[in-house]
Design a protein around this motif. Sequence first.
Motif, PDB file in Angstrom:
ATOM      1  N   ALA A  46       0.826  -1.207   0.000  1.00 53.75           N
ATOM      2  CA  ALA A  46       0.000   0.000   0.000  1.00 53.75           C
ATOM      3  C   ALA A  46       0.859   1.255   0.000  1.00 53.75           C
ATOM      4  O   ALA A  46       0.531   2.245  -0.675  1.00 53.75           O
ATOM      5  CB  ALA A  46      -0.934  -0.009   1.208  1.00 53.75           C
ATOM      6  N   VAL A  47       1.943   1.252   0.764  1.00 50.04           N
ATOM      7  CA  VAL A  47       2.857   2.397   0.765  1.00 50.04           C
ATOM      8  C   VAL A  47       3.454   2.590  -0.623  1.00 50.04           C
ATOM      9  O   VAL A  47       3.564   3.719  -1.128  1.00 50.04           O
ATOM     10  CB  VAL A  47       3.967   2.215   1.818  1.00 50.04           C
ATOM     11  CG1 VAL A  47       5.022   3.312   1.685  1.00 50.04           C
ATOM     12  CG2 VAL A  47       3.375   2.230   3.219  1.00 50.04           C
ATOM     13  N   LEU A  48       3.849   1.487  -1.263  1.00 42.69           N
ATOM     14  CA  LEU A  48       4.411   1.575  -2.609  1.00 42.69           C
ATOM     15  C   LEU A  48       3.391   2.129  -3.596  1.00 42.69           C
ATOM     16  O   LEU A  48       3.725   2.938  -4.474  1.00 42.69           O
ATOM     17  CB  LEU A  48       4.888   0.187  -3.056  1.00 42.69           C
ATOM     18  CG  LEU A  48       5.583   0.083  -4.411  1.00 42.69           C
ATOM     19  CD1 LEU A  48       6.841   0.940  -4.443  1.00 42.69           C
ATOM     20  CD2 LEU A  48       5.923  -1.376  -4.726  1.00 42.69           C
ATOM     21  N   GLY A  49       2.131   1.736  -3.442  1.00 49.06           N
ATOM     22  CA  GLY A  49       1.087   2.239  -4.328  1.00 49.06           C
ATOM     23  C   GLY A  49       0.729   3.687  -4.080  1.00 49.06           C
ATOM     24  O   GLY A  49       0.151   4.338  -4.941  1.00 49.06           O
ATOM     25  N   ALA A  50       1.056   4.199  -2.895  1.00 54.76           N
ATOM     26  CA  ALA A  50       0.722   5.579  -2.559  1.00 54.76           C
ATOM     27  C   ALA A  50       1.798   6.559  -2.983  1.00 54.76           C
ATOM     28  O   ALA A  50       1.627   7.771  -2.803  1.00 54.76           O
ATOM     29  CB  ALA A  50       0.488   5.702  -1.051  1.00 54.76           C
ATOM     30  N   THR A  51       2.890   6.075  -3.524  1.00 54.09           N
ATOM     31  CA  THR A  51       3.948   6.965  -4.028  1.00 54.09           C
ATOM     32  C   THR A  51       3.803   7.088  -5.530  1.00 54.09           C
ATOM     33  O   THR A  51       3.531   6.108  -6.221  1.00 54.09           O
ATOM     34  CB  THR A  51       5.336   6.429  -3.660  1.00 54.09           C
ATOM     35  OG1 THR A  51       5.450   5.061  -4.072  1.00 54.09           O
ATOM     36  CG2 THR A  51       5.565   6.508  -2.165  1.00 54.09           C
ATOM     37  N   ASN A  52       3.999   8.291  -6.055  1.00 52.91           N
ATOM     38  CA  ASN A  52       3.726   8.569  -7.466  1.00 52.91           C
ATOM     39  C   ASN A  52       4.949   8.461  -8.365  1.00 52.91           C
ATOM     40  O   ASN A  52       4.830   8.575  -9.574  1.00 52.91           O
ATOM     41  CB  ASN A  52       3.143   9.981  -7.596  1.00 52.91           C
ATOM     42  CG  ASN A  52       1.897  10.159  -6.772  1.00 52.91           C
ATOM     43  OD1 ASN A  52       0.838   9.643  -7.110  1.00 52.91           O
ATOM     44  ND2 ASN A  52       2.015  10.872  -5.665  1.00 52.91           N
ATOM     45  N   ASP A  77      10.740   8.445  -5.465  1.00 55.78           N
ATOM     46  CA  ASP A  77      10.172   8.667  -4.139  1.00 55.78           C
ATOM     47  C   ASP A  77       9.885   7.355  -3.430  1.00 55.78           C
ATOM     48  O   ASP A  77      10.021   7.251  -2.207  1.00 55.78           O
ATOM     49  CB  ASP A  77       8.893   9.489  -4.247  1.00 55.78           C
ATOM     50  CG  ASP A  77       9.165  10.984  -4.141  1.00 55.78           C
ATOM     51  OD1 ASP A  77      10.277  11.351  -3.735  1.00 55.78           O
ATOM     52  OD2 ASP A  77       8.279  11.777  -4.485  1.00 55.78           O
ATOM     53  N   SER A  78       9.452   6.343  -4.187  1.00 49.35           N
ATOM     54  CA  SER A  78       9.205   5.034  -3.585  1.00 49.35           C
ATOM     55  C   SER A  78      10.471   4.497  -2.935  1.00 49.35           C
ATOM     56  O   SER A  78      10.447   4.015  -1.795  1.00 49.35           O
ATOM     57  CB  SER A  78       8.708   4.053  -4.654  1.00 49.35           C
ATOM     58  OG  SER A  78       7.513   4.496  -5.248  1.00 49.35           O
TER      59      SER A  78
END
Length: 474
Positions: A304-310, A314-315
Amino acid sequence: MNIGGGAGAVLSTTSGIANLASSLASRLGGTAQSYFDQLRPASFRGVSFVSLGGESSFGRRKQLHEYPQRDVPWVEDLGRGTRRIRLYAFVIGDDVIAQRDTMIAACETSGGGDLIHPSLGKRTVSLMDFRSIERWDAGRYFEFQFEFIEGGPRTYPSAAAATAQGVTNASTVLNVAAAASFAKQALGAIEYGAAIVGIVVSASLGWYTYAKNIVGDARNLFQLLFNLPGDFGRFGGSATVPTFSQSPSSSVSSSATTESLIEAATAARAAVDTASATLAAAAANLGSTTVDAYTAAVQGVVTAVLGATNDPDDSIRLLTTLSGYAPSTQTTSSTIGTAMGDMQVACGDLFRRTTIASIASASSTYQPTSSDDATRVRDLLTDLIDAEMTVAGDEGDDETYEALSALREAVVADLNQRGAGLPAIKTFSFAAPMNALALATRLYRDPTRADELIAQANPAHPAFMPTSFKALAD
């Protein structure tokens, strides 16, 4: 077809054809010379001849599929068909025998050759058939018949290692190994009761709270702008594109709006909250039969954290920060206290290794801007992996150690391959300040790369670039 008779008619009635062409041109519009001026003198491999006419075939290659009890067949398109060109020609003159011999030599030369077709222009062709026709009643005159096939250079299929897929596969293996390692340690410690579960809940709470905080990172939120149409000047640019000058905000059309981006960011943060709640529930219910659910919940938070970075850059940055988290609840030296400490270490190992696997996955989608940038990311990941390999080796966790070693090899191979063809970063120095357009023209002979230099040098004003800065070497 009587080619000789046609040739005689052409040679004896040139003026008649010209008059006919003028008449047709006057009726259809245009001038009589507009068509004939487009024709080119015919030749093959530099040997000239006079074209009497010809025919050509073009189209697509089709495979017909007919099926029982089906009235309409399916026609499969296999690509452009072979282009075949047939020409009828002649040579004439006292040296006609020498002209013929020269043409025979050209036709017997191996490989393809250049054909100048009167109306098709220059084509690279292979000669399939050539005939020379002589007649006793047509002295000083030989007829030629050509059959050509338009071809291209000989090519071979190229094979390349799917290095990005190798990183993804190695990341999956590491997740499996990390979960198995945690299960081995957890099953022995859970026997000590609620105190162990409390340690897991405390460690999980601190970790996912930290994860939710980094998702709201200001730079990560700023990356949303790259999906908006428009030009953001020096702030444009992203690691998802090959060069600084090709920022999504300026070179990629987008229908995104501020509202849609806010909605997407809100949904992404909500997904992190949901994954965190799932982890909290799994930690509170940890038991011998629910260990797999807990490790899956940990991986769900990282996903989820990976999916929340654009942006992959930044990931990598945010997940690297997350990988440094270590649970630090105080424990005693008693039997239960030792078990609590072991469980806390097991949770920390699981958090780090799951995060490292996601960092590696993010690196497989990261597009380096230069060979130096690829080296930077590679060294960052190998440092993280090497440190974790030391931990796994000290713990005697051979399965995790081997998974980390395989992941390290895959990451190095992937970034080395994708960074090998990119230019390096070089320091440029000049005697006096210059404007960005002049510098881009001087360095790259391309003024459109001025924005790239501005993004790299970050000057106070583009008209006064620093006298020394780093930029792509070419």
